[in-house]
Design a protein around this motif. Structure first.
Motif, short mmCIF file in Angstrom:
data_model
loop_
_atom_site.label_atom_id
_atom_site.label_comp_id
_atom_site.label_asym_id
_atom_site.label_seq_id
_atom_site.Cartn_x
_atom_site.Cartn_y
_atom_site.Cartn_z
N TRP A 36 0.86 -1.20 0.00
CA TRP A 36 0.00 0.00 0.00
C TRP A 36 0.88 1.24 0.00
O TRP A 36 1.76 1.40 0.86
CB TRP A 36 -0.90 -0.03 1.24
N CYS A 41 -3.26 7.03 -2.25
CA CYS A 41 -4.58 6.48 -1.91
C CYS A 41 -5.64 7.56 -1.82
O CYS A 41 -5.44 8.58 -1.16
CB CYS A 41 -4.48 5.73 -0.58
N ILE A 42 -6.77 7.36 -2.54
CA ILE A 42 -7.86 8.35 -2.50
C ILE A 42 -9.01 7.88 -1.60
O ILE A 42 -10.10 8.46 -1.63
CB ILE A 42 -8.37 8.66 -3.93
N CYS A 44 -11.03 5.34 -1.74
CA CYS A 44 -12.27 4.90 -2.40
C CYS A 44 -12.78 3.57 -1.84
O CYS A 44 -13.94 3.22 -2.03
CB CYS A 44 -12.05 4.78 -3.91
N LEU A 45 -11.90 2.81 -1.22
CA LEU A 45 -12.20 1.50 -0.62
C LEU A 45 -12.59 0.41 -1.64
O LEU A 45 -13.22 -0.58 -1.29
CB LEU A 45 -13.27 1.60 0.47
N CYS A 47 -10.49 -1.51 -2.96
CA CYS A 47 -9.68 -2.67 -2.55
C CYS A 47 -10.40 -3.49 -1.48
O CYS A 47 -10.43 -4.71 -1.53
CB CYS A 47 -8.31 -2.22 -2.05
N ARG A 64 -9.28 3.49 5.00
CA ARG A 64 -8.42 2.42 4.53
C ARG A 64 -7.23 2.26 5.50
O ARG A 64 -6.57 3.24 5.85
CB ARG A 64 -7.95 2.81 3.12
N CYS A 82 -7.44 -0.97 -8.01
CA CYS A 82 -7.09 0.32 -7.37
C CYS A 82 -6.93 1.43 -8.42
O CYS A 82 -6.11 1.32 -9.33
CB CYS A 82 -5.78 0.15 -6.60
N ILE A 91 -1.69 0.67 -4.84
CA ILE A 91 -1.31 -0.70 -4.47
C ILE A 91 -0.43 -1.27 -5.59
O ILE A 91 -0.81 -1.20 -6.77
CB ILE A 91 -2.54 -1.63 -4.29
S1 SF4 Z 1 -8.40 0.93 -4.02
FE1 SF4 Z 1 -7.75 1.01 -1.90
S2 SF4 Z 1 -5.60 1.61 -1.96
FE2 SF4 Z 1 -6.45 2.07 -3.97
S3 SF4 Z 1 -7.10 4.16 -3.82
FE3 SF4 Z 1 -8.90 3.00 -3.31
S4 SF4 Z 1 -8.76 2.79 -1.08
FE4 SF4 Z 1 -6.75 3.48 -1.74
#
Ligand code: SF4
Ligand code: SF4
Lengths: 98, 392
Positions: A36, A41-42, A44-45, A47, A64, A82, A91
């Protein structure tokens, strides 16, 4: 007479203890490891949503958090999904043990 | 007091299922079992049972749905034949290994190829090693009685295994015979209320079915499964005794006919046993000391009990309505295994008959007996395994 070991097994191999899979740490199967990169990281969750194994931890505030490497099998789905920030993935997959 | 009716084997089994009123039936049509579940589905439609009937897209799905419903905690039944049973193959092992008491009338039919819809035991024998209890029926009355007893055997707290009730396709499933039905209330009282073990729908006690068990425990689970099978004969006999008290009809692990003082005997299952009894009567009238043994419970197989019943014989002919290509007939192999425990072993011959519904005629049985008389006299067997009733 005391029972033989095989006589004590639950009938029909039914698992009677809820959530017992937590005892089975599958992280050892991993050959690739997700890393990570927090600054990309934005939050967004994606992942967390896509991980087939609940190996992306989320804080009580819904943010996150780090990977749970006890169970992460290194499938790479989180890294693929991601979006990252401005084309920079949050990631990346790295070879295990490097 | 019950009712005397003229019905087919399928009709009688459907009646047994109606009287028991299972929680769930999942079924897919296949000749000759179609008619059984079709009759049952009309009971569902007419509100004569409150069974949840799940109409699925294949037998693999039928058995899968039965497994799910049984794990959920329901009393479950289905019925099939031949290719349908073959398609269930994977799920049959899962039903038994998971210890789910599913009841399935199996209307015995030949397996493809060539495609054939008529009766033989290839399907049932193919499911020999699945872990299911197997009861074979000679006629419609036995198919009806065995279906009712199967619920009580399979659901017994020491057993909890699935059971197949076999009857010969068309010969029994579609022939009208005299059958004595038991009163609805008596059947209900006999099988009792269903008691679930570890039901998935008991949401306060969450559990998982079907875990992965590898080298550390699989062997032990199979050892435990073997142990359960060893307890089945006792339960089958207890249930039979209770059934006899209710109906006056006697059942055991196998049936013997004029066997006690016999010197030679025929071992045969299902409908062919009826024909064979008639032939035996004719030979008895001529002074030939011949008898019959008809296995009812094929799985688990009562080796020691059968050996005890056959131990005084000079020669035995085992008639198989199925073949194990490259081996002896499946029933012959079991009888030969039973014989190994005897001090003096009888001479044995194996005849394969009636495949794909080929009629088993009295003259076929007569030829076998004539040969058997000779084998007993000389102690010599020419050919161990032979097809009979073949067009040459
Ligand atoms: S997918 Fe996970 S690691 Fe990638 S930006 Fe969204 S929260 Fe962050
Ligand atoms: S690699 Fe796979 S298992 Fe590991 S956290 Fe990412 S999605 Fe989950």
């Amino acid at each position: 007479m005391s029972k033989k070991f095989w006589e004590t097994l639950p009938q029909g191999s039914v698992v009677l203890e809820a959530g017992s899979s937590a005892k089975f740490k599958t992280g050892g199967w991993r050959s690739m490891k997700p890393k990570w990169i927090e600054e990309n990281c934005i939050q967004c969750l994606f992942c967390w949503m896509y991980c087939p194994d609940m190996s992306v931890k989320v804080t009580a505030e819904g943010k996150r958090a780090e990977f749970n490497y006890d169970y992460c099998k290194g499938c790479g789905i989180c890294a693929l999904e991601c979006p990252g920030k401005k084309g920079n993935k949050a990631i990346v997959m790295e070879e295990e043990g490097k | 007091m019950g009712k005397i009716v003229a019905v087919t084997g399928n009709e009688a089994c459907a009646q047994a299922l109606k009287q028991i009123n299972p929680d769930v039936c999942a079924a897919y049509p296949i000749t000759p079992a179609t008619d059984l579940m079709q009759r049952f589905s009309s009971y569902v439609n007419n509100g004569q049972v409150d069974t949840e009937l799940v109409l699925v897209e294949s037998e693999h799905s039928a058995m899968s749905a039965c497994i799910g419903a049984a794990a959920a905690g329901g009393r479950v039944a289905t019925a099939t034949s031949s290719q349908g049973l073959a398609l269930m193959w994977e799920m049959l092992y899962i039903a038994a290994g998971t210890r789910l008491p599913i009841i399935m009338p199996l209307v015995n039919r030949a397996l493809s190829a060539p495609l054939n819809i008529h009766g033989d035991h290839s399907d049932g024998m193919g499911a020999r090693d699945t872990g299911w209890i197997q009861l074979y029926s000679e006629n419609a009355q036995e198919a009806y009685d065995n279906t009712i007893q199967a619920f009580k055997i399979a659901e017994h707290m020491d057993i909890r295994l699935p059971a197949m009730v076999c009857m010969d396709g068309f010969i029994v499933s579609h022939s009208i015979e005299r059958v004595e039905y038991i009163d609805d209330a008596d059947v209900k009282n006999f099988v009792g209320k269903f008691q679930a073990v570890n039901p998935l729908l008991d949401l306060d006690k969450p559990k998982s079915y079907g875990p992965l068990i590898l080298t550390d425990l699989y062997h032990e689970y199979k050892r435990a499964q073997h142990e359960v099978m060893t307890k089945v004969p006792k339960v089958v006999l207890e249930v039979a005794a209770e059934f006899e008290k209710m109906t006056g009809r006697k059942y055991s692990l196998f049936e013997t006919y004029r066997l006690e003082d016999a010197e030679i005997a025929i071992v045969v299952m299902s409908s062919a046993a009826g024909t064979t009894k008639d032939i035996i009567d004719q030979y008895r009238d001529k002074g030939v000391k011949i008898g019959l043994l008809k296995p009812r419970m094929f799985r688990p197989f009562p080796y020691l009990e059968i050996a005890d019943a056959l131990k005084h014989l000079k020669a035995i002919a085992v008639l198989d309505r199925a073949d194990s290509f490259g081996g002896y007939g499946p029933l012959f192999m079991e009888i030969a295994s039973a014989v190994t425990s005897m001090d003096t072993k009888p001479a044995m011959i194996n005849k394969i008959f009636g495949l794909g519904g080929r009629d088993y005629l009295p003259e076929q049985g007569e030829h076998v007996i004539d040969e058997l008389i000779n084998v007993a006299k000389t102690g010599k067997v020419q050919t161990v395994k032979e097809y009979i009733g073949v067009r040459e």
